[in-house]
Design a protein around this motif. Structure first.
Motif, PDB file in Angstrom:
ATOM      1  N   GLN A  95       1.048  -0.975   0.153  1.00  0.00           N
ATOM      2  CA  GLN A  95       0.417   0.465  -0.559  1.00  0.00           C
ATOM      3  C   GLN A  95       0.706   0.931  -0.481  1.00  0.00           C
ATOM      4  N   ASP A  96       0.733   2.476  -0.101  1.00  0.00           N
ATOM      5  CA  ASP A  96       1.010   3.813   0.373  1.00  0.00           C
ATOM      6  C   ASP A  96       1.963   4.103  -1.620  1.00  0.00           C
ATOM      7  N   GLY A  97       1.912   3.448  -2.321  1.00  0.00           N
ATOM      8  CA  GLY A  97       2.019   4.142  -3.424  1.00  0.00           C
ATOM      9  C   GLY A  97       1.562   4.587  -4.828  1.00  0.00           C
ATOM     10  N   GLU A  98       1.864   5.009  -5.493  1.00  0.00           N
ATOM     11  CA  GLU A  98       1.161   5.079  -6.455  1.00  0.00           C
ATOM     12  C   GLU A  98       1.300   5.051  -8.162  1.00  0.00           C
ATOM     13  N   VAL A  99       0.349   4.712  -8.900  1.00  0.00           N
ATOM     14  CA  VAL A  99       0.323   4.620 -10.314  1.00  0.00           C
ATOM     15  C   VAL A  99       0.553   6.030 -10.709  1.00  0.00           C
ATOM     16  N   TYR A 100       1.190   5.466 -12.036  1.00  0.00           N
ATOM     17  CA  TYR A 100       0.942   6.441 -13.451  1.00  0.00           C
ATOM     18  C   TYR A 100       0.271   5.972 -14.606  1.00  0.00           C
ATOM     19  N   PRO A 102       0.236   6.126 -18.312  1.00  0.00           N
ATOM     20  CA  PRO A 102       1.074   7.604 -19.326  1.00  0.00           C
ATOM     21  C   PRO A 102      -0.300   6.970 -20.639  1.00  0.00           C
ATOM     22  N   LYS A 103      -1.429   6.917 -20.785  1.00  0.00           N
ATOM     23  CA  LYS A 103      -2.521   5.723 -20.948  1.00  0.00           C
ATOM     24  C   LYS A 103      -3.314   8.367 -21.211  1.00  0.00           C
ATOM     25  N   ASN A 104      -3.148   8.314 -20.120  1.00  0.00           N
ATOM     26  CA  ASN A 104      -3.760   9.542 -19.455  1.00  0.00           C
ATOM     27  C   ASN A 104      -2.820  10.757 -19.181  1.00  0.00           C
ATOM     28  N   GLY A 105      -1.316  10.246 -18.929  1.00  0.00           N
ATOM     29  CA  GLY A 105      -1.046  11.533 -18.010  1.00  0.00           C
ATOM     30  C   GLY A 105      -0.921  11.503 -16.631  1.00  0.00           C
ATOM     31  N   LYS A 106      -1.925  10.879 -16.342  1.00  0.00           N
ATOM     32  CA  LYS A 106      -2.307  11.331 -14.158  1.00  0.00           C
ATOM     33  C   LYS A 106      -1.584   9.833 -13.641  1.00  0.00           C
ATOM     34  N   THR A 107      -1.466  10.536 -12.313  1.00  0.00           N
ATOM     35  CA  THR A 107      -1.144   9.322 -11.565  1.00  0.00           C
ATOM     36  C   THR A 107      -2.382   9.621 -10.476  1.00  0.00           C
ATOM     37  N   TYR A 108      -2.431   8.452  -9.859  1.00  0.00           N
ATOM     38  CA  TYR A 108      -3.334   7.483  -8.696  1.00  0.00           C
ATOM     39  C   TYR A 108      -2.954   7.048  -7.439  1.00  0.00           C
ATOM     40  N   SER A 109      -3.490   7.280  -6.295  1.00  0.00           N
ATOM     41  CA  SER A 109      -2.825   6.396  -5.171  1.00  0.00           C
ATOM     42  C   SER A 109      -2.996   5.123  -5.540  1.00  0.00           C
ATOM     43  N   CYS A 110      -2.603   4.542  -4.831  1.00  0.00           N
ATOM     44  CA  CYS A 110      -2.600   2.778  -4.999  1.00  0.00           C
ATOM     45  C   CYS A 110      -1.672   1.887  -4.142  1.00  0.00           C
ATOM     46  N   LYS A 111      -3.337   0.905  -4.712  1.00  0.00           N
ATOM     47  CA  LYS A 111      -2.878  -0.303  -4.095  1.00  0.00           C
ATOM     48  C   LYS A 111      -2.147  -2.074  -4.679  1.00  0.00           C
ATOM     49  N   GLN A 119      -1.594 -14.047 -10.786  1.00  0.00           N
ATOM     50  CA  GLN A 119      -3.009 -12.399 -10.325  1.00  0.00           C
ATOM     51  C   GLN A 119      -2.966 -11.823  -9.027  1.00  0.00           C
ATOM     52  N   LEU A 120      -2.095 -10.213  -9.600  1.00  0.00           N
ATOM     53  CA  LEU A 120      -2.050  -9.410  -9.045  1.00  0.00           C
ATOM     54  C   LEU A 120      -2.489  -8.364  -9.145  1.00  0.00           C
ATOM     55  N   ASP A 121      -3.513  -7.702  -8.014  1.00  0.00           N
ATOM     56  CA  ASP A 121      -4.499  -6.891  -8.323  1.00  0.00           C
ATOM     57  C   ASP A 121      -3.724  -5.864  -8.456  1.00  0.00           C
ATOM     58  N   VAL A 122      -3.887  -4.374  -9.290  1.00  0.00           N
ATOM     59  CA  VAL A 122      -3.331  -3.605  -8.757  1.00  0.00           C
ATOM     60  C   VAL A 122      -4.367  -2.226  -8.892  1.00  0.00           C
ATOM     61  N   ARG A 123      -5.009  -1.656  -8.107  1.00  0.00           N
ATOM     62  CA  ARG A 123      -6.079  -0.842  -7.582  1.00  0.00           C
ATOM     63  C   ARG A 123      -5.418   0.630  -7.342  1.00  0.00           C
ATOM     64  N   GLY A 124      -5.463   1.528  -8.286  1.00  0.00           N
ATOM     65  CA  GLY A 124      -6.139   2.969  -8.473  1.00  0.00           C
ATOM     66  C   GLY A 124      -6.837   3.664  -7.947  1.00  0.00           C
ATOM     67  N   GLY A 127      -8.236   9.625  -3.498  1.00  0.00           N
ATOM     68  CA  GLY A 127      -8.847   9.898  -2.041  1.00  0.00           C
ATOM     69  C   GLY A 127      -8.871   8.530  -2.442  1.00  0.00           C
ATOM     70  N   ILE A 128     -10.009   7.594  -1.183  1.00  0.00           N
ATOM     71  CA  ILE A 128     -10.404   6.345  -0.615  1.00  0.00           C
ATOM     72  C   ILE A 128     -10.276   5.334  -1.607  1.00  0.00           C
ATOM     73  N   SER A 129      -9.602   4.098  -1.680  1.00  0.00           N
ATOM     74  CA  SER A 129      -9.446   3.372  -2.608  1.00  0.00           C
ATOM     75  C   SER A 129     -10.975   2.727  -3.050  1.00  0.00           C
ATOM     76  N   ILE A 130     -12.458   3.113  -2.004  1.00  0.00           N
ATOM     77  CA  ILE A 130     -13.429   2.593  -2.352  1.00  0.00           C
ATOM     78  C   ILE A 130     -13.729   3.209  -3.708  1.00  0.00           C
ATOM     79  N   ILE A 131     -13.200   4.767  -3.993  1.00  0.00           N
ATOM     80  CA  ILE A 131     -13.638   5.134  -5.424  1.00  0.00           C
ATOM     81  C   ILE A 131     -12.150   4.713  -6.572  1.00  0.00           C
ATOM     82  N   GLY A 132     -12.395   4.345  -7.346  1.00  0.00           N
ATOM     83  CA  GLY A 132     -11.070   3.327  -7.770  1.00  0.00           C
ATOM     84  C   GLY A 132     -11.411   2.702  -9.032  1.00  0.00           C
ATOM     85  N   ARG A 133     -10.195   2.396  -9.706  1.00  0.00           N
ATOM     86  CA  ARG A 133     -10.455   1.172 -10.946  1.00  0.00           C
ATOM     87  C   ARG A 133      -9.239   0.124  -9.866  1.00  0.00           C
TER      88      ARG A 133
END
Length: 141
Positions: A95-100, A102-111, A119-124, A127-133
């Motif tokens: 946890q407490d990482g970030e994902v960039y 490059p398709k949209n140039g945005k950086t998100y908090s990530c776990k 299988q590795l789930d990468v959630r960007g 704010g809070i992880s419940i609102i993400g993908r």
């Protein structure tokens, strides 16, 4: 019978324990258009793009053209560190990482969560992880 069961249990546990180290081998992104190599840097885990299905655009290396920082728009995507600063928070979780992206140039908090050895789930999220993908990475090798 007990000995066979013990051996099987040991092998399964060993295989999953080995897979807990995501720095072994590479991982496909969900679309299988890129591969990520994770590596340790101090007590953190980072990941960089080491393979692209389409590494070139118009005969030249694909660049980070969506980056909001004009100075970074000309850096190649291949070799780009796009997953940064993850802390291990338990068996198979970081946890407490970030994902960039490059398709949209945005950086998100990530776990990240290791669901299985392949299988590795990468959630960007913002704010809070419940609102993400969540993207499902799969073991490439």
């Amino acid at each position: 019978m007990k000995k066979t069961l013990s051996i099987i249990t040991f092998l399964l546990f060993s295989a999953f324990s080995y897979a807990q180290d995501i720095t072994q081998g590479t991982w496909y992104n969900e679309e299988k258009t890129g591969k990520i190599q994770f590596f340790k840097q101090g007590d953190k885990i980072n990941g960089k793009i080491v393979w692209l299905k389409e590494p070139n655009e118009n005969g030249k290396p694909r660049m980070d053209k969506e980056n909001p920082d004009a100075k970074l728009k000309t850096r190649p995507i291949l070799g780009l560190m796009n997953l940064k600063n993850f802390k291990a928070t338990g068996k198979g979780t970081w946890q407490d990482g970030e994902v960039y992206d490059p398709k949209n140039g945005k950086t998100y908090s990530c776990k990240m969560t290791l669901v299985s050895p392949t299988q590795l789930d990468v959630r960007g999220f913002i704010g809070i992880s419940i609102i993400g993908r969540t993207s499902k990475f799969t073991k490439a090798d």
